[in-house]
Design an enzyme around this catalytic site. Structure first.
Site, PDB file in Angstrom:
ATOM      1  N   ASP A  76       3.263  -2.834   8.255  1.00  0.00           N
ATOM      2  CA  ASP A  76       2.255  -2.698   7.201  1.00  0.00           C
ATOM      3  C   ASP A  76       1.318  -1.546   7.533  1.00  0.00           C
ATOM      4  O   ASP A  76       1.246  -1.108   8.686  1.00  0.00           O
ATOM      5  CB  ASP A  76       1.458  -4.014   7.067  1.00  0.00           C
ATOM      6  CG  ASP A  76       0.802  -4.176   5.698  1.00  0.00           C
ATOM      7  OD1 ASP A  76       0.738  -3.200   4.929  1.00  0.00           O
ATOM      8  OD2 ASP A  76       0.352  -5.302   5.402  1.00  0.00           O
ATOM      9  N   GLY A 109       0.818  -1.209   0.000  1.00  0.00           N
ATOM     10  CA  GLY A 109       0.000   0.000   0.000  1.00  0.00           C
ATOM     11  C   GLY A 109       0.850   1.256   0.000  1.00  0.00           C
ATOM     12  O   GLY A 109       2.079   1.206   0.040  1.00  0.00           O
ATOM     13  N   SER A 110       0.164   2.387  -0.019  1.00  0.00           N
ATOM     14  CA  SER A 110       0.847   3.672  -0.187  1.00  0.00           C
ATOM     15  C   SER A 110       1.580   4.124   1.081  1.00  0.00           C
ATOM     16  O   SER A 110       2.418   5.017   1.001  1.00  0.00           O
ATOM     17  CB  SER A 110      -0.162   4.738  -0.623  1.00  0.00           C
ATOM     18  OG  SER A 110      -1.191   4.863   0.339  1.00  0.00           O
ATOM     19  N   THR A 111       1.277   3.538   2.238  1.00  0.00           N
ATOM     20  CA  THR A 111       2.038   3.844   3.459  1.00  0.00           C
ATOM     21  C   THR A 111       3.193   2.854   3.611  1.00  0.00           C
ATOM     22  O   THR A 111       4.344   3.255   3.839  1.00  0.00           O
ATOM     23  CB  THR A 111       1.122   3.770   4.707  1.00  0.00           C
ATOM     24  OG1 THR A 111      -0.080   4.488   4.436  1.00  0.00           O
ATOM     25  CG2 THR A 111       1.811   4.371   5.918  1.00  0.00           C
ATOM     26  N   ASP A 133      -6.360   0.179   6.862  1.00  0.00           N
ATOM     27  CA  ASP A 133      -7.425   1.064   6.402  1.00  0.00           C
ATOM     28  C   ASP A 133      -8.144   1.711   7.569  1.00  0.00           C
ATOM     29  O   ASP A 133      -8.583   2.854   7.470  1.00  0.00           O
ATOM     30  CB  ASP A 133      -8.402   0.285   5.516  1.00  0.00           C
ATOM     31  CG  ASP A 133      -7.704  -0.229   4.280  1.00  0.00           C
ATOM     32  OD1 ASP A 133      -7.088   0.596   3.583  1.00  0.00           O
ATOM     33  OD2 ASP A 133      -7.707  -1.441   4.046  1.00  0.00           O
ATOM     34  N   GLU A 177      -1.045 -10.616   3.605  1.00  0.00           N
ATOM     35  CA  GLU A 177      -0.737  -9.658   4.683  1.00  0.00           C
ATOM     36  C   GLU A 177      -1.055 -10.259   6.046  1.00  0.00           C
ATOM     37  O   GLU A 177      -0.316 -10.071   7.008  1.00  0.00           O
ATOM     38  CB  GLU A 177      -1.548  -8.364   4.503  1.00  0.00           C
ATOM     39  CG  GLU A 177      -1.045  -7.487   3.372  1.00  0.00           C
ATOM     40  CD  GLU A 177      -1.862  -6.232   3.189  1.00  0.00           C
ATOM     41  OE1 GLU A 177      -1.304  -5.250   2.686  1.00  0.00           O
ATOM     42  OE2 GLU A 177      -3.065  -6.223   3.526  1.00  0.00           O
ATOM     43  N   LYS A 215      -6.898   7.304   9.732  1.00  0.00           N
ATOM     44  CA  LYS A 215      -7.258   5.876   9.844  1.00  0.00           C
ATOM     45  C   LYS A 215      -7.789   5.497  11.232  1.00  0.00           C
ATOM     46  O   LYS A 215      -8.240   4.371  11.419  1.00  0.00           O
ATOM     47  CB  LYS A 215      -6.022   5.006   9.531  1.00  0.00           C
ATOM     48  CG  LYS A 215      -5.341   5.301   8.194  1.00  0.00           C
ATOM     49  CD  LYS A 215      -6.176   4.864   7.031  1.00  0.00           C
ATOM     50  CE  LYS A 215      -5.539   5.045   5.675  1.00  0.00           C
ATOM     51  NZ  LYS A 215      -4.424   4.197   5.372  1.00  0.00           N
TER      52      LYS A 215
HETATM   53  C1  A5P Z   1      -3.379  -3.604   1.203  1.00  0.00           C
HETATM   54  O1  A5P Z   1      -4.143  -4.722   0.862  1.00  0.00           O
HETATM   55  C2  A5P Z   1      -3.911  -2.979   2.415  1.00  0.00           C
HETATM   56  O2  A5P Z   1      -4.144  -3.800   3.511  1.00  0.00           O
HETATM   57  C3  A5P Z   1      -3.162  -1.742   2.830  1.00  0.00           C
HETATM   58  O3  A5P Z   1      -2.179  -2.014   3.764  1.00  0.00           O
HETATM   59  C4  A5P Z   1      -4.154  -0.804   3.398  1.00  0.00           C
HETATM   60  O4  A5P Z   1      -5.209  -0.724   2.474  1.00  0.00           O
HETATM   61  C5  A5P Z   1      -3.577   0.575   3.645  1.00  0.00           C
HETATM   62  O5  A5P Z   1      -3.222   1.131   2.426  1.00  0.00           O
HETATM   63  P1  A5P Z   1      -2.722   2.613   2.298  1.00  0.00           P
HETATM   64  O6  A5P Z   1      -1.513   2.728   3.159  1.00  0.00           O
HETATM   65  O7  A5P Z   1      -2.441   2.763   0.828  1.00  0.00           O
HETATM   66  O8  A5P Z   1      -3.846   3.488   2.757  1.00  0.00           O
END
Ligand code: A5P
Length: 232
Positions: free
Chosen positions: A89, A30-32, A92, A111, A129
């Site tokens: 990780d 994901g983006s984080t 959301d 994950e 979040k």
């Molecule tokens: C990926 O499947 C997700 O579990 C991400 O870790 C989660 O959606 C957070 O994503 P962002 O950091 O992009 O918001």
């Protein structure tokens, strides 16, 4: 700070505090989480970290980790032997008990395997979040066997959910996950017992995994827009 700066700040804080040389580390998606991948790569490059062996949770992360030269293995590799020192990780949603919803990026199955195989799971988020109850504002993703779409949908409705098949962008039809599965995004009424709901969803035949992470003991690193970090 804007949202991307907060994501980066949480990732840098987590890598700085928790990643040590010699560790076996799970890399999220994901983006984080990608900021943590960049930070680990940069520290391997300049020598602040050594002997990291990483396990990735998705194609997105594997492609970036390989490009940046982070040594990768699978969770089944004998050097990993099914257990990681640490996994980092994103999420959301994070509730007041540090329970989570994940899977906005569709990588929830691996994950969860990686998070639950780690001695410590560090969740990196920005302040947007943090929620009171998970699964209500952001839908809970459920990864399912394609052939079981209709019975699983009915089973989820019986649990009170409103399941919606996740549709692809730049491909006709539904999203197909890294595991060849489909995703049902499920809005629930406020979930009072996430750990129980996690188990109930997984007991529907045809469900591979769901995005509620109801295990106890997760560490949350949350960056706020005033530049401070909440670490709990
Ligand atoms: C990926 O499947 C997700 O579990 C991400 O870790 C989660 O959606 C957070 O994503 P962002 O950091 O992009 O918001």
């Amino acid at each position: 700070m804007n949202q991307n700066e907060m994501k980066k700040a949480a990732a840098v804080h987590a890598v700085d505090k928790f990643v040590k040389s010699g560790m076996k580390v799970g890399l999220g998606t994901g983006s984080t989480a990608i900021h943590a991948v960049y930070e680990i790569a940069s520290r391997l490059e300049d020598g602040r970290l050594k002997d990291i062996l990483a396990v990735s949770t998705s194609y997105q992360t594997s492609i970036e980790a390989e490009r940046l030269g982070i040594p990768l293995a699978t969770i089944g590799d004998r050097r990993i032997a099914g257990e990681l020192d640490l996994a980092i990780d994103g999420a959301d949603e994070v509730d007041e008990n540090n329970l989570l919803t994940k899977g906005g990026g569709g990588a929830l199955w691996l994950e969860k395997v990686i998070a639950y195989s780690a001695k410590q799971f560090v969740v990196i988020v920005d302040q947007s979040k943090l929620v009171k109850n998970i699964g209500h504002t952001f839908p809970v993703p459920v990864e399912i066997l394609p052939a079981a779409l209709i019975p699983v949908t009915m089973g989820l409705q019986k649990l009170g959910a409103k399941p919606e098949l996740r549709m692809a962008v730049k491909k006709a039809g539904p999203v197909v996950t890294d595991n060849g599965m489909l995703l049902l995004d499920c809005v629930f009424p406020p979930i009072s017992n996430p750990s129980e709901t996690e188990i109930k969803i997984n007991s529907i035949p045809g469900v591979a995994e769901n995005g509620i992470f109801g295990k106890k003991g997760f560490r949350i690193v949350c960056a706020r827009n005033d530049g401070t970090i909440l670490d709990r």
